[in-house]
Motif scaffolding. Structure first.
Motif, mmCIF file in Angstrom:
data_model
loop_
_atom_site.group_PDB
_atom_site.id
_atom_site.type_symbol
_atom_site.label_atom_id
_atom_site.label_comp_id
_atom_site.label_asym_id
_atom_site.label_seq_id
_atom_site.Cartn_x
_atom_site.Cartn_y
_atom_site.Cartn_z
ATOM 1 N N TYR A 36 0.858 -1.185 0.000
ATOM 2 C CA TYR A 36 0.000 0.000 0.000
ATOM 3 C C TYR A 36 0.896 1.238 0.000
ATOM 4 O O TYR A 36 1.843 1.304 0.777
ATOM 5 C CB TYR A 36 -0.828 0.079 1.297
ATOM 6 C CG TYR A 36 -2.031 -0.803 1.399
ATOM 7 C CD1 TYR A 36 -2.622 -1.398 0.294
ATOM 8 C CD2 TYR A 36 -2.622 -1.022 2.645
ATOM 9 C CE1 TYR A 36 -3.749 -2.203 0.423
ATOM 10 C CE2 TYR A 36 -3.740 -1.824 2.783
ATOM 11 C CZ TYR A 36 -4.310 -2.408 1.670
ATOM 12 O OH TYR A 36 -5.423 -3.187 1.815
ATOM 13 N N VAL B 176 0.715 5.270 0.887
ATOM 14 C CA VAL B 176 -0.098 6.347 1.473
ATOM 15 C C VAL B 176 0.759 7.615 1.435
ATOM 16 O O VAL B 176 1.983 7.528 1.515
ATOM 17 C CB VAL B 176 -0.557 6.046 2.926
ATOM 18 C CG1 VAL B 176 -1.538 4.892 2.953
ATOM 19 C CG2 VAL B 176 0.621 5.781 3.850
ATOM 20 N N LEU C 53 2.046 8.330 6.590
ATOM 21 C CA LEU C 53 1.457 7.448 7.596
ATOM 22 C C LEU C 53 1.389 8.174 8.937
ATOM 23 O O LEU C 53 2.412 8.584 9.487
ATOM 24 C CB LEU C 53 2.287 6.167 7.748
ATOM 25 C CG LEU C 53 1.821 5.239 8.880
ATOM 26 C CD1 LEU C 53 0.389 4.759 8.649
ATOM 27 C CD2 LEU C 53 2.760 4.061 9.036
ATOM 28 N N GLU C 54 0.174 8.350 9.440
ATOM 29 C CA GLU C 54 -0.007 8.988 10.743
ATOM 30 C C GLU C 54 -0.800 8.052 11.642
ATOM 31 O O GLU C 54 -1.989 7.819 11.383
ATOM 32 C CB GLU C 54 -0.805 10.283 10.600
ATOM 33 C CG GLU C 54 -0.040 11.392 9.931
ATOM 34 C CD GLU C 54 -0.880 12.666 9.868
ATOM 35 O OE1 GLU C 54 -0.960 13.381 10.880
ATOM 36 O OE2 GLU C 54 -1.475 12.917 8.814
ATOM 37 N N PRO C 55 -0.167 7.509 12.685
ATOM 38 C CA PRO C 55 -0.915 6.624 13.578
ATOM 39 C C PRO C 55 -2.195 7.303 14.077
ATOM 40 O O PRO C 55 -2.186 8.498 14.371
ATOM 41 C CB PRO C 55 0.067 6.367 14.727
ATOM 42 C CG PRO C 55 1.411 6.517 14.085
ATOM 43 C CD PRO C 55 1.246 7.621 13.077
ATOM 44 N N ILE D 175 1.298 -6.969 4.695
ATOM 45 C CA ILE D 175 1.067 -5.635 4.149
ATOM 46 C C ILE D 175 2.308 -4.781 4.363
ATOM 47 O O ILE D 175 2.772 -4.634 5.492
ATOM 48 C CB ILE D 175 -0.184 -4.992 4.770
ATOM 49 C CG1 ILE D 175 -1.394 -5.838 4.369
ATOM 50 C CG2 ILE D 175 -0.338 -3.543 4.321
ATOM 51 C CD1 ILE D 175 -2.716 -5.327 4.806
ATOM 52 N N LEU E 168 3.458 -1.128 4.046
ATOM 53 C CA LEU E 168 2.782 0.169 3.999
ATOM 54 C C LEU E 168 3.856 1.218 3.747
ATOM 55 O O LEU E 168 4.661 1.507 4.633
ATOM 56 C CB LEU E 168 2.118 0.348 5.370
ATOM 57 C CG LEU E 168 1.191 1.478 5.631
ATOM 58 C CD1 LEU E 168 0.073 1.507 4.591
ATOM 59 C CD2 LEU E 168 0.596 1.294 7.032
ATOM 60 N N ASP F 290 5.243 4.861 3.101
ATOM 61 C CA ASP F 290 4.985 6.280 3.341
ATOM 62 C C ASP F 290 5.669 7.048 2.212
ATOM 63 O O ASP F 290 6.888 7.048 2.097
ATOM 64 C CB ASP F 290 5.584 6.628 4.712
ATOM 65 C CG ASP F 290 5.404 8.088 5.094
ATOM 66 O OD1 ASP F 290 5.507 8.952 4.208
ATOM 67 O OD2 ASP F 290 5.179 8.358 6.285
ATOM 68 N N THR G 6 8.489 9.782 3.174
ATOM 69 C CA THR G 6 9.824 9.375 3.626
ATOM 70 C C THR G 6 10.362 8.183 2.832
ATOM 71 O O THR G 6 11.562 7.916 2.865
ATOM 72 C CB THR G 6 9.778 8.945 5.099
ATOM 73 O OG1 THR G 6 8.899 7.812 5.208
ATOM 74 C CG2 THR G 6 9.272 10.067 5.988
ATOM 75 N N ASP H 30 9.800 5.262 3.744
ATOM 76 C CA ASP H 30 9.915 4.184 4.726
ATOM 77 C C ASP H 30 8.728 3.235 4.649
ATOM 78 O O ASP H 30 7.630 3.618 4.238
ATOM 79 C CB ASP H 30 9.979 4.757 6.151
ATOM 80 C CG ASP H 30 11.333 5.388 6.422
ATOM 81 O OD1 ASP H 30 12.344 4.833 5.962
ATOM 82 O OD2 ASP H 30 11.363 6.434 7.093
ATOM 83 N N THR H 31 8.982 1.984 5.081
ATOM 84 C CA THR H 31 7.949 0.955 5.018
ATOM 85 C C THR H 31 7.611 0.442 6.415
ATOM 86 O O THR H 31 8.501 0.154 7.203
ATOM 87 C CB THR H 31 8.438 -0.220 4.154
ATOM 88 O OG1 THR H 31 8.671 0.256 2.829
ATOM 89 C CG2 THR H 31 7.415 -1.341 4.095
ATOM 90 N N THR H 32 6.314 0.362 6.702
ATOM 91 C CA THR H 32 5.828 -0.265 7.927
ATOM 92 C C THR H 32 5.226 -1.607 7.518
ATOM 93 O O THR H 32 4.427 -1.667 6.588
ATOM 94 C CB THR H 32 4.749 0.623 8.587
ATOM 95 O OG1 THR H 32 5.319 1.909 8.818
ATOM 96 C CG2 THR H 32 4.259 0.023 9.897
ATOM 97 N N GLN H 33 5.626 -2.666 8.178
ATOM 98 C CA GLN H 33 5.241 -4.004 7.742
ATOM 99 C C GLN H 33 4.240 -4.610 8.730
ATOM 100 O O GLN H 33 4.446 -4.554 9.936
ATOM 101 C CB GLN H 33 6.511 -4.867 7.660
ATOM 102 C CG GLN H 33 6.330 -6.231 7.048
ATOM 103 C CD GLN H 33 6.106 -6.195 5.542
ATOM 104 O OE1 GLN H 33 6.689 -5.366 4.845
ATOM 105 N NE2 GLN H 33 5.269 -7.073 5.048
ATOM 106 N N LEU H 34 3.168 -5.202 8.193
ATOM 107 C CA LEU H 34 2.158 -5.890 9.005
ATOM 108 C C LEU H 34 2.050 -7.319 8.489
ATOM 109 O O LEU H 34 1.656 -7.523 7.347
ATOM 110 C CB LEU H 34 0.801 -5.206 8.860
ATOM 111 C CG LEU H 34 0.758 -3.722 9.213
ATOM 112 C CD1 LEU H 34 -0.526 -3.089 8.692
ATOM 113 C CD2 LEU H 34 0.872 -3.551 10.723
ATOM 114 N N ASN H 35 2.392 -8.299 9.305
ATOM 115 C CA ASN H 35 2.373 -9.691 8.859
ATOM 116 C C ASN H 35 1.340 -10.496 9.638
ATOM 117 O O ASN H 35 1.435 -10.615 10.862
ATOM 118 C CB ASN H 35 3.757 -10.328 9.054
ATOM 119 C CG ASN H 35 4.824 -9.664 8.199
ATOM 120 O OD1 ASN H 35 4.520 -9.064 7.167
ATOM 121 N ND2 ASN H 35 6.062 -9.758 8.626
#
Lengths: 309, 309
Positions: free
Chosen positions: B15, B17, B20-22, B92, B94, B96, B99, B101-106
């Motif tokens: 994805y 975006v 990414l803002e928590p 997933i 994710l 951003d 930046t 940068d990637t946030t990973q959700l497994n």
């Protein structure tokens, strides 16, 4: 049956993670999937209340098949989604277990072709023939014309089926001008539509723009209804703490449910407020507990206001 | 054919975006889906190099069907995934856009039942009969015994099929003790296995624990190979800037590809380093550009080290 329309159906996925940290790798500890999109949520509540309900909108791809499998499992609910080429979108609600806060990721949805939009309009008009009421809910997927809801409102009125519209932005503005029987904006949607942040003024203005009746959902303050029959405020028994996800959809279901039973406005509003509150108090986002609802519906305060709408 | 085993196959979703803002709601601007899991990535690179490759592991649910549809589209690749009741997991990534940068959700993956694990072992032994080499890759899904890779290594050795193991933690520790022909740990996996943060010492220790040859991937420093035939270091031509996703899987594919062609160690390592580098430099995460690979393979430096392994 009651018909609900969800043009941007979704596979709603909830992920729990111990802590959400941007740029880190997370092991998801819990995965919950269910059919989503506002009209689908409304239909599920109606079906739980015992109404016969039909769901239409679009479905496509593997995610669409998962949505349809989920709908098949719901008693009193009939799936009349129209197949499209593009895959049904996913939405991901990412719950941080430490704070309880949710980060939401929404896919845009498939692009609907002109032929698919035509096929939907035909299916919709066929379904209207056996509908006692129709709810048009949520955002439009790419490719659907911005005046889509206006056309669907007009078709419902031509078929003499009461029509409720619950959307936002330009689709709401155009839909309201087509004279729906009822709209259910929240405070933000009202302000965007009318430019006024004063709820009563904005609600009255929404009626002048074409809606026959307006029920504004004002969060913890409950509902404000401005209708040809009078003006009411309905408030829950106490300030509620919980998850507001789906509370608006439950309110729509309550309004439709009571409308098809031809109940007077105060009863419609009690039902909407109680269902909405029972949804906020539910442990599972978007669900409601039947017993909580039955207790709350006796405790809603409905006050008629002096001036005519 | 070359066989790759991915017990925890995945539907890899990327994805994008804007930011990414928590705790905020995000509209995803781009969705990319492809079959994933380390062994699947290795197989895709092997197939792109022109090898006949067979993919096995588990597949289940709607996500599993999407993975299988994706594999069907790859030339030279045969899908021999074993069906299970639970749905194949999603991962997933994710990204951003601000930046990069990637946030990973497994997701954790489906729980494999004892009967499903037995069915897989039978299918695996049948596939070994026509395999020229086998790669065992990635994490274990819930329900698969922690000694799973040790058993699969033994079965390959009994069938006289060269076996490469690429995993981590306790499955690696047990798998190494079953004497695989080759393991390809990274620095973290080596340290976890041996307790040593000194790569050469840890690599030598991994051989003592049972691996016939060890190729350690040391990020930008390239590969360190400790084998019965000697010890080599292989380094890419220049420091690479790009996305390291899939670089390790491409190195595994390079090693297997050259092994089945019975090339000597320096050529195996050149191929692994060049494929890995071409993957880092690729615009699309986990893919590699064939021309970049062919240029780089001529520029890899391979140095034999003095002391015997």
């Amino acid at each position: 049956m009651i018909l609900t329309v969800t043009l941007n159906t979704a596979l709603d996925i909830t992920y729990r993670v111990p802590v959400l940290e941007p740029h880190a790798t997370h092991r998801v500890t819990e995965v919950i999937e269910r059919p989503g999109g506002k009209g689908v949520n409304v239909a599920r509540v109606l079906a739980a209340l015992g109404h016969e309900v039909t769901v239409t909108g679009f479905t496509g791809g593997a995610t669409g098949r998962t949505v349809q499998d989920g709908l098949t499992a719901v008693p009193h609910l009939v799936d009349a989604l129209v197949p499209v080429e593009g895959p049904t979108r996913r939405t991901i609600a990412l719950v941080d277990d430490r704070t309880g806060d949710t980060t939401q990721l929404n896919e845009p949805g498939p692009t609907i072709t002109p032929a698919e939009w035509s096929a939907f309009q035909e299916a919709y008009e066929d379904l209207l023939a056996s509908a006692s009421a129709v709810a048009l809910c949520g955002s439009l997927p790419p490719g659907v014309p911005v005046g889509a809801y206006a056309g669907l409102v007009r078709a419902a009125r031509a078929a003499a089926v009461p029509v409720l519209l619950d959307t936002s932005g330009e689709p709401l503005r155009r839909g309201v001008a087509a004279r729906p029987d009822l709209v259910k904006p929240n405070a933000d949607e009202l302000a965007e539509l009318t430019g006024s942040h004063e709820p009563l003024r904005a609600t009255q203005d929404t009626r002048r723009r074409g809606a026959r009746a307006v029920v504004a959902s004002l969060g913890t303050e409950g509902l404000l209804a401005v209708t040809p029959e009078g003006r009411w405020r309905a408030t829950p028994p106490a300030r509620l703490h919980g998850n507001p996800t789906g509370a608006g959809d439950s309110a729509v279901a309550g309004l439709l449910s009571a409308l098809t039973e031809q109940l007077p406005w105060p009863d419609r509003l009690s039902r909407a407020v109680a269902l909405s509150a029972a949804t906020v108090l539910s442990r599972v986002a978007g669900e409601f507990d039947r017993r909580t609802y039955e207790e709350l519906v006796e405790q809603v305060t409905v006050t008629q206001e002096a001036s005519a709408a």
